[in-house]
Design an enzyme around this catalytic site. Structure first.
Site, short mmCIF file in Angstrom:
data_model
loop_
_atom_site.label_atom_id
_atom_site.label_comp_id
_atom_site.label_asym_id
_atom_site.label_seq_id
_atom_site.Cartn_x
_atom_site.Cartn_y
_atom_site.Cartn_z
CG HIS A 96 -2.07 -0.98 1.07
ND1 HIS A 96 -2.06 -2.20 1.70
CD2 HIS A 96 -3.22 -0.93 0.34
CE1 HIS A 96 -3.18 -2.86 1.41
NE2 HIS A 96 -3.89 -2.11 0.57
CB SER A 145 3.06 6.52 -4.18
OG SER A 145 4.38 6.21 -4.54
CB THR A 146 4.17 1.54 -6.61
OG1 THR A 146 5.42 2.20 -6.42
CG2 THR A 146 4.23 0.72 -7.90
CG HIS A 164 -7.44 3.90 -3.61
ND1 HIS A 164 -6.35 4.08 -4.43
CD2 HIS A 164 -7.38 2.61 -3.17
CE1 HIS A 164 -5.66 2.96 -4.49
NE2 HIS A 164 -6.27 2.05 -3.74
CG ASP A 165 -5.32 2.14 -0.44
OD1 ASP A 165 -6.25 2.13 0.40
OD2 ASP A 165 -5.10 1.20 -1.22
CD GLN A 192 -2.31 -13.75 -5.12
OE1 GLN A 192 -2.85 -13.30 -6.11
NE2 GLN A 192 -2.14 -13.05 -4.01
#
Length: 885
Positions: free
Chosen positions: A608, A610-611, A648-649, A831
């Site tokens: 979480h 900026s990427t 958003h995060d 996953q």
């Protein structure tokens, strides 16, 4: 070369033109203008054609000598041929002509029993291969009768015209098969549902005196109703059409009204039975089937005497009923009937004789409803209990009334107080009270649903009623959209992952507190941020050239920007969508805002950061470029979506909501353990934005637009909270996918994307659902990325969960997802679980709307990759062969 065209203006102000060179060719075309509206040709699907006098629409036809001075005067007032050619379709010319009679035919009223119907002017379709005296005769006959008339010259145009106008009378030229097959045209029209009430007339050649008249059976087999011996006299054509109107057309018009009557009967709550004069059952409605336990096919065609009778009726009751109804009198009273299951029920019955042709009784109509007495209730309740405990499988036959009275015995005031002398008054008061409850206007939607189901139970078979009981039990729970993992799923990866993401985190250990210190730094390590989008370094600019592709590698951008890709990608994407122009802010302000937002993402988070924000922004922009998405949203929606994806995060601590709630963090206390992180992301983003005018991108927009934009951004960010995942997906499927699929498969729908998106734009709630679904898919699109990127994201999110589990153990907090222990966790299995429970259904729904074949192919490939690793019991992210490479 033809002569110069002549131009005329009629008394009604209609301008029309026609080449002065007369021609009977069907290729002649006329343009008619009225005001600013131009009608090219006269097969027009609007009412505009109705205002065009027939002399203009068909002036090239000469009136017959018997038409008299009135027709001559009309012809001399000016005119133009109205034959027009529609665009070629499969190299076949589709041509029609339209006339609206100058004789103003008003609507008429037709009485069908107590129903009063309005009949509009008759519409006639003439299908001829070419213009001749016979087609002219029918045309002028329509004009005289006040009918609206269309002429079609090909099968294609005839079908198109009929499907548009639904004419009551169709006249088909059957004189010469050289031009077209009249019977084939008739069969094609009859193949449509709309032709059921249409009368089709065949024009056949006149036979000579020495010829034997041919049989009409081939015409009837082809679908014709009548034949007309060739006669171009307007009077003969007029007489034929008027006879058809007053005969078949009016009868068919009355029959169409019967559909409404039968629809009412089918939805009536009272049981209805219709028998013939000989007491043969001809009709029963669904309520009758439910009451008696029979299906319609078991009853229709049988005499009443063939059905079993109850022995509880008095001996003279049937004689009394027959005496009444044979005299044509209505009888009503209480009667015992035997259901298919064998038990007797007491009914209140009304039998009405229906007088028909010849003044004789032709039908009997019986209305039946349950005669509810306490004794009857007890009997049905006992019967139901016996069936239930003896394992009787005839529940489907026992009908609704057992179920109805079983429920009443358990909760009904009347049943409880049945021995009291004032029971009837209590019953009356109860119904009055219930009426007041159901008339209340302040009622939650879920309460309305429960009330509707309760009402449906009253008239449902026992099996259906019991199923509805289970439905009500589910609906009364609070989490309507959250899945319940069954005990059959013993996979701890699935249980932990789904439970951890869906749990609100209210598992608190007393005495433990985790204080989350927010990062409110507005400054950041100096980066070579460009002054404008054109000043980016060449290596970054080269990467950004591919940003519109789904396969864009965000990790390469992360590397060349020193883990700060959001500013660069944001500048490029926002410029492409005209965000600065919409917000009326400078590029410098937008750049400064992107810097502030990115500075408040934690580079120390493995996932979480900026990427991830840049990745979600990229996915959102990709979705906004899809035709159906673009057509469904406004520019404000696009800007809101891009801003929401960017923020958003922001300031995400690398821990889940459950962790923060269990730790009693500052944010959890602030937001009452509800959507803690999502609420923080939006609140902080707006605080940072409005703190300084240097990066306040909203400073130049008006208050109303700002409030609308702000609400849209908040709604989208809050939609990324996983506890309401299934609610958002189900609402999208029910409100967007299902109506869209129904519209596309409808035989009357063109199914165009333009119509679909126009319908969505008419409903702002649907636009909200699309925006929520879009950002949700963008937020968790990792499994739909190319395999290399998917593997990298899987490793990063797993590392973040591992770190949370480590800290939970150190702090003595509840371990939200025990399976994410770095020493034992199988990343491929986690996953697979995530894709199975969250991704597949959501992206299937999103793909059905936005059409995303590239994503779905990546998803299938990635799922296969994880399954291969899981089958090999690998905990690593790549196959052994890939690791060796």
């Amino acid at each position: 070369m033809g002569c110069a065209p002549s131009i005329h203006v009629s008394h009604s102000g209609v301008i029309y033109c026609r080449d002065s060179e007369e021609s009977n060719s069907p290729h002649q075309t006329t343009t008619i203008s009225q005001g600013t509206t131009t009608l090219h040709g006269l097969f027009v699907k609007t009412d505009a054609a109705d205002s065009i006098p027939s002399v203009l629409a068909y002036q090239s036809r000469q009136p017959p000598p018997s038409a008299g001075p009135r027709r001559k005067e009309r012809r001399e007032s000016g005119g133009a041929s109205a034959r027009s050619r529609t665009p070629h379709c499969c190299s076949v010319e589709a041509e029609t002509q339209t006339s609206s009679s100058s004789a103003k035919a008003s609507t008429s009223e037709v009485q069908v029993g107590p129903m009063r119907l309005t009949q509009y002017p008759i519409q006639v379709l003439l299908i001829f291969a070419k213009e001749d005296n016979q087609s002219n005769g029918f045309w002028w006959a329509c004009d005289r009768a006040g009918y609206r008339c269309n002429v079609a010259w090909t099968l294609e145009s005839a079908l198109e015209c009929f499907l548009d106008k639904h004419q009551e009378i169709i006249v088909i030229d059957h004189r010469n098969s050289k031009y077209f097959d009249a019977e084939d045209i008739c069969r094609s029209i009859r193949a449509t549902e709309l032709s059921e009430h249409t009368v089709i007339l065949a024009v056949v050649p006149r036979t000579s005196a020495d010829q034997e008249e041919t049989s009409v059976l081939p015409l009837l087999d082809a679908g014709f109703d009548r034949q007309f011996m060739e006669n171009s006299s307007v009077t003969a054509c007029y007489n034929e059409l008027v006879q058809i109107e007053h005969g078949e057309v009016r009868s068919q018009f009355k029959l169409r009204a019967c559909n409404a009557v039968f629809t009412a009967l089918d939805h009536c709550q009272e049981a209805v039975e219709i028998t013939s004069e000989d007491h043969v059952i001809q009709y029963v409605n669904p309520a009758f089937e439910r009451m008696m336990g029979y299906c319609k096919g078991e009853l229709i065609g049988k005499e009443l005497t063939e059905l079993p009778k109850s022995d509880k009726n008095s001996a003279d009751l049937l004689d009394n009923i027959n005496t009444f109804i044979k005299k044509g009198k209505e009888w009503q009273g209480v009667y015992y009937a035997r259901r298919k299951s064998g038990d007797s029920i007491q009914q209140h019955v009304k039998i009405t004789p229906v007088v028909g042709q010849g003044g004789k009784i032709r039908h009997f109509v019986s209305l039946k409803r349950l005669h509810c007495t306490n004794e009857n209730n007890k009997q049905l309740y006992k019967s139901h209990r016996e069936d239930k405990f003896t394992g009787d499988n005839s529940q489907s036959e026992s009908g609704s009334y057992k179920c109805k009275n079983r429920r009443k015995d358990s909760v009904d005031v009347k049943s409880i107080t049945s021995q009291s002398s004032d029971a009837p008054s209590l019953q009356t008061r109860r119904f009055s009270s219930m009426a007041r409850i159901h008339s209340m206007t302040i009622e939650a939607p879920i309460t309305k649903v429960i009330n509707i189901i309760n009402a449906a139970q009253e008239n449902s078979p026992i099996t259906v009623a019991e199923a509805l009981d289970r439905v009500l039990e589910i609906l009364r729970t609070t989490e309507l959209y959250s899945p319940q993992l069954g005990t059959k799923d013993e996979d701890p990866h699935t249980s932990d992952l789904v439970g951890g993401l869906m749990n609100d985190g209210l598992r608190r250990l007393s005495g433990n507190e985790y204080v989350f210190s927010k990062n409110t730094n507005l400054s950041h390590t100096h980066l070579p941020v460009p002054n404008t989008i054109n000043d980016v370094p060449p290596c970054i600019a080269q990467l950004l050239d591919n940003e519109e592709s789904w396969d864009f590698n965000i990790f390469e951008l992360e590397a060349v920007t020193n883990k700060r890709p959001l500013v660069y990608l944001g500048l490029k994407v926002f410029a492409r969508f005209g965000v600065s122009e919409f917000l009326n802010c400078s590029e410098a302000t937008l750049r400064a805002w992107l810097q502030v937002i990115e500075a408040n993402y934690h580079a120390s988070n493995s996932y979480h950061n900026s990427t991830h924000a840049a990745d979600v922004l990229h996915a959102t922009a990709f979705f906004l470029g899809k035709e159906r998405v673009k057509g469904s949203l406004d520019h404000l929606d696009e800007v809101a979506a891009l801003i929401a994806a960017t923020i958003h995060d922001v300031d995400h601590p690398g821990r889940t909501n459950s962790f923060l709630c269990n730790a009693g963090s500052e944010l959890a206390v602030l937001y009452n353990d509800t959507a803690v992180l999502e609420s923080h992301h939006t609140a902080l983003a707006f605080q940072l934005t409005t703190k300084d005018s240097k990066y306040n991108i909203f400073k130049n927009i008006d208050r109303n637009r700002y409030r609308t934009l702000r609400q849209a951004i908040i709604d989208m960010v809050l939609a990324t909270e996983m506890t309401k995942h299934f609610e958002h997906v189900n609402k999208f499927v029910n409100s967007i996918n299902k109506p869209m699929a129904s519209e596309e498969t409808s035989p009357h729908s063109e199914g165009s994307d333009t119509e679909c998106t126009a319908n969505i734009k008419n409903f702002p709630d649907n636009q909200t659902l699309i925006k929520r679904m879009m950002i949700k898919c963008a937020d968790v699109a990792n499994p739909c990325r190319p395999l290399e990127l998917c593997i990298e994201w899987a490793g990063r999110i797993s590392e973040e969960y591992f770190a949370q589990t480590d800290e939970e153990k150190r702090q003595g907090l509840p371990v939200v997802m025990p399976v994410f222990d770095r020493n034992t966790c199988s990343i491929p299995k986690s996953q697979i679980s995530f894709i199975d429970y969250f991704i597949t259904d959501m992206f299937d729904a999103w793909d059905a709307f936005a059409h995303l074949p590239v994503l779905m192919q990546h998803l299938a490939n990635n799922y296969k990759h994880w399954k291969t690793l899981d089958d090999l019991k690998c905990k690593s992210l790549r196959l052994p062969s890939e690791n060796n490479n």
